[in-house]
Design an enzyme around this catalytic site. Structure first.
Site, PDB file in Angstrom:
ATOM      1  N   ARG A   9      34.083 -31.476  11.520  1.00 20.99           N
ATOM      2  CA  ARG A   9      35.041 -31.341  12.629  1.00 20.99           C
ATOM      3  C   ARG A   9      34.701 -32.304  13.760  1.00 20.99           C
ATOM      4  O   ARG A   9      35.594 -32.869  14.408  1.00 20.99           O
ATOM      5  CB  ARG A   9      35.036 -29.896  13.131  1.00 20.99           C
ATOM      6  CG  ARG A   9      36.023 -29.623  14.256  1.00 20.99           C
ATOM      7  CD  ARG A   9      36.186 -28.143  14.510  1.00 20.99           C
ATOM      8  NE  ARG A   9      36.944 -27.892  15.735  1.00 20.99           N
ATOM      9  CZ  ARG A   9      36.441 -27.394  16.850  1.00 20.99           C
ATOM     10  NH1 ARG A   9      35.156 -27.050  16.904  1.00 20.99           N
ATOM     11  NH2 ARG A   9      37.190 -27.211  17.917  1.00 20.99           N
ATOM     12  N   HIS A  66      37.389 -34.924  15.149  1.00 23.51           N
ATOM     13  CA  HIS A  66      37.877 -34.876  16.527  1.00 23.51           C
ATOM     14  C   HIS A  66      37.444 -36.096  17.335  1.00 23.51           C
ATOM     15  O   HIS A  66      38.136 -36.478  18.283  1.00 23.51           O
ATOM     16  CB  HIS A  66      37.396 -33.597  17.210  1.00 23.51           C
ATOM     17  CG  HIS A  66      38.234 -32.407  16.876  1.00 23.51           C
ATOM     18  ND1 HIS A  66      38.641 -31.482  17.804  1.00 23.51           N
ATOM     19  CD2 HIS A  66      38.749 -31.992  15.689  1.00 23.51           C
ATOM     20  CE1 HIS A  66      39.382 -30.549  17.218  1.00 23.51           C
ATOM     21  NE2 HIS A  66      39.443 -30.834  15.934  1.00 23.51           N
ATOM     22  N   HIS A  92      40.263 -28.136   5.606  1.00 18.08           N
ATOM     23  CA  HIS A  92      40.217 -26.707   5.882  1.00 18.08           C
ATOM     24  C   HIS A  92      39.569 -25.924   4.745  1.00 18.08           C
ATOM     25  O   HIS A  92      39.451 -24.700   4.830  1.00 18.08           O
ATOM     26  CB  HIS A  92      41.621 -26.179   6.178  1.00 18.08           C
ATOM     27  CG  HIS A  92      42.131 -26.562   7.522  1.00 18.08           C
ATOM     28  ND1 HIS A  92      43.402 -26.284   7.979  1.00 18.08           N
ATOM     29  CD2 HIS A  92      41.521 -27.232   8.539  1.00 18.08           C
ATOM     30  CE1 HIS A  92      43.554 -26.760   9.201  1.00 18.08           C
ATOM     31  NE2 HIS A  92      42.430 -27.342   9.566  1.00 18.08           N
ATOM     32  N   TRP A 126      39.334 -20.044   5.913  1.00 22.37           N
ATOM     33  CA  TRP A 126      40.489 -20.330   5.069  1.00 22.37           C
ATOM     34  C   TRP A 126      40.221 -19.944   3.603  1.00 22.37           C
ATOM     35  O   TRP A 126      41.126 -19.550   2.897  1.00 22.37           O
ATOM     36  CB  TRP A 126      40.835 -21.813   5.127  1.00 22.37           C
ATOM     37  CG  TRP A 126      41.429 -22.302   6.395  1.00 22.37           C
ATOM     38  CD1 TRP A 126      42.760 -22.371   6.716  1.00 22.37           C
ATOM     39  CD2 TRP A 126      40.733 -22.837   7.539  1.00 22.37           C
ATOM     40  NE1 TRP A 126      42.936 -22.904   7.973  1.00 22.37           N
ATOM     41  CE2 TRP A 126      41.708 -23.204   8.501  1.00 22.37           C
ATOM     42  CE3 TRP A 126      39.386 -23.038   7.836  1.00 22.37           C
ATOM     43  CZ2 TRP A 126      41.367 -23.750   9.734  1.00 22.37           C
ATOM     44  CZ3 TRP A 126      39.046 -23.591   9.058  1.00 22.37           C
ATOM     45  CH2 TRP A 126      40.023 -23.935   9.992  1.00 22.37           C
TER      46      TRP A 126
END
Length: 561
Positions: A34, A38, A162, A178
């Site tokens: 992540r 990002h 995910h 998820w």
């Protein structure tokens, strides 16, 4: 320390830190992915801004973006690697860590190239709002990813990330994983998304997501509204189906698109060398290492034992006037900074004759970069034990204090300056501003109190409700600062006012009474927390009642505005 360019050694140390038994599902891998995503996903192809170069999350303006909540964990996990391999830039380290994590969690090998640089300041940071909002639909997804130059197929492939990690209600507002095994990269995300029945659920915080309860395993899985949009949109759905059926196809496409992601904003010549020159003017390519304290930020404690070598750089004696000058070598208000400055003030009071204390910054552009919100929110007791304690010390210090504002002073930086008795601003560089309105951050009682007590109502209103940026002459006119110039003008100001002779005696007691309102707020941490709860409850009640009245009006009842 490894030799510059020994990325194999860096990879090895990244692999070694992935096992984190106390963090989430026992792995730092998902949060590192992540972080890479990002730190790269702010790119805008039209303006050629943002992207993986710069490592902008080191600055509050990007790191404090609510979309990046929780990523301080990933950055802190990587600090020991940065310490061991100081030659690597943060921008390279963060993207490489994501690539390595995917590969180590069973994902495909991803091409990665080195050469990114770290910004020397926050002047090139992209605006907030460029990262996706999980609560929205297909149009929003396309708006975000088309801006970066991705196709529908690439959007779906990237969404396969995910497969890893989980959502946290205290970060994104959503909650849960998820897939059943969130530390193993696979195409299970697509298989579950396409095959299970998902029902809408409203969490206690009011956030809506979709869930499936596996009664055999007694486990609840979740999907975001943006995930469900991949099913409802036919152009996205065809790729969801293909990736659910063909793991090898998904792995191949994901490897390509993730490699593209971490290259966003990067320009290379024919040999592969990066031609971005963002940092060459700053004379370094790798930013100096940040925190030396690895671990989980939520478990952090304030270290009040500040070694002498940390304090001494703050102390610079101006022998001509015998004035202690505290020169900051950092730009953010974090625990270490506050504690070191507190100790420096103690040293001046107890080991120096009474005089005048001058603070300024060794960083030309900023007096201070303001409050490190990420650190503040992750550090228990930060406001009570560090920030408020420092502000109170300045506000009631038994000697005159002067803030020499050599550059920008926004938000917390301006608050720190207001805790001083006097302020002298550089007439050629820097703005003064309270930009909480733009950041979406409310002012705490002592933050607003000091402006209310020291400035006129008109200036106070303009600072808070308009977030106006004051240049030096305007700031002087409004009484925010007491003079313009540099250190020579400060020394002249001190001499003309006879300030050295004012130090000691009842000086501190007079200030404590003068600024009693702000002092009481700084001391009343528990009361502040209780007040915040009451204010939030009242506003929620007002909103509910207002909604009821508006609905009554809309349905034609006699309710009035």
């Amino acid at each position: 320390m490894s030799k510059p360019g020994d990325f194999a050694a860096v990879r090895k140390d990244i692999v070694a830190l992935l096992h984190q038994p106390e963090y989430d599902d026992g792995s730092a891998g998902p949060v590192l992915v992540r972080l890479a995503w990002h730190s790269s996903g702010t790119y805008d192809a039209e303006t050629d801004t943002g992207g993986s170069n710069g490592a902008g999350m080191r600055y509050e303006a990007e790191g404090g973006d609510p979309a990046n909540a929780g990523l301080q964990h990933a950055r802190v996990f990587l600090e020991p690697v940065k310490e061991k391999h100081s030659w690597i830039t943060y921008a390279d380290l963060w993207t490489l860590a994501g690539v390595v994590a995917i590969e180590e969690m069973g994902g495909p090998s991803i091409e990665w190239k080195a050469g990114r640089t770290d910004y020397v300041d926050d002047s090139k940071l992209p605006p907030r709002g460029r990262l996706p909002d999980g609560a929205k639909g297909a149009d929003h997804i396309r708006h975000i990813f088309y801006r970066m130059g991705f196709s529908d197929q690439e959007i779906v492939a990237l969404s396969g990330a995910h497969n890893l990690g989980r959502c946290h209600s205290d970060r994104s507002g959503f909650h849960g994983a998820w897939v059943n095994n969130p530390t193993r990269f696979s195409n299970q995300y697509f298989r579950l998304l396409a095959s299970l029945d998902w029902r809408e659920k409203t969490l206690e915080n009011g956030v809506k997501q979709f869930v499936h309860v596996d009664e055999d395993l007694d486990e609840e899985l979740m999907m975001l509204p943006t995930d469900m949009a991949l099913l409802s949109d036919p152009h996205f759905a065809q790729w969801v189906k293909r990736y659910a059926e063909d793991k090898e196809l998904f792995f191949a496409d994901f490897a390509k698109v993730f490699a593209k992601l971490v290259e966003l904003g990067i320009k290379r010549d024919a040999s592969g060398k990066i031609t971005n020159a963002d940092n060459e003017r700053g004379r370094y390519r790798a930013a100096p290492k940040k925190s030396a304290r690895p671990g989980k930020p939520a478990d952090a404690v304030v270290d009040t034992t500040i070694p002498e070598e940390t304090v001494l750089p703050f102390l610079h004696a101006n022998m001509a006037h015998d004035l202690p000058q505290l020169m900051f070598q950092t730009s953010a208000l974090a625990s270490g900074f506050c504690q070191a400055l507190l100790l420096a003030l103690d040293i001046i009071e107890l080991r120096h004759p009474p005089g005048v204390v001058v603070t300024t910054s060794g960083i030309q552009k900023f007096y201070s970069n303001g409050l490190d919100l990420e650190h503040a929110n992750a550090t228990p007791g930060f406001f009570r034990d560090s920030l408020y304690r420092l502000w109170r010390r300045f506000l009631t210090y038994p000697m005159p204090t002067v803030a020499l504002l050599n550059g920008h002073a926004f938000a917390g930086a301006l608050m720190l300056a207001l805790m001083h008795d006097y302020r002298i601003q550089n007439p050629h560089r820097g703005y003064l501003c309270l930009n909480e309105l733009e950041l979406g951050v409310p002012l705490r009682p002592p933050m607003s109190s000091v402006f209310r007590q020291k400035l006129s109502p008109h200036t106070y209103r303009t600072l808070v409700l308009e977030a106006k940026r004051y240049k030096a002459l305007e700031a002087l006119k409004e009484g925010i600062v007491d003079g313009l110039g540099g250190i020579e003008e400060v020394l002249a100001f001190v001499e003309e006012g006879g300030l050295v002779k004012k130090a000691g005696g009842v000086y501190g007691l007079l200030k404590e009474e003068m600024w009693r309102e702000t002092v009481e707020y700084l001391d009343g941490w528990e009361e502040e927390q209780e007040r915040d709860g009451k204010v939030q409850g009242r506003r929620e009640k007002e909103k509910v009642e207002g909604e009821r009245r508006v609905k009554g009006w809309e349905t034609g009842t006699k309710a009035k505005l």
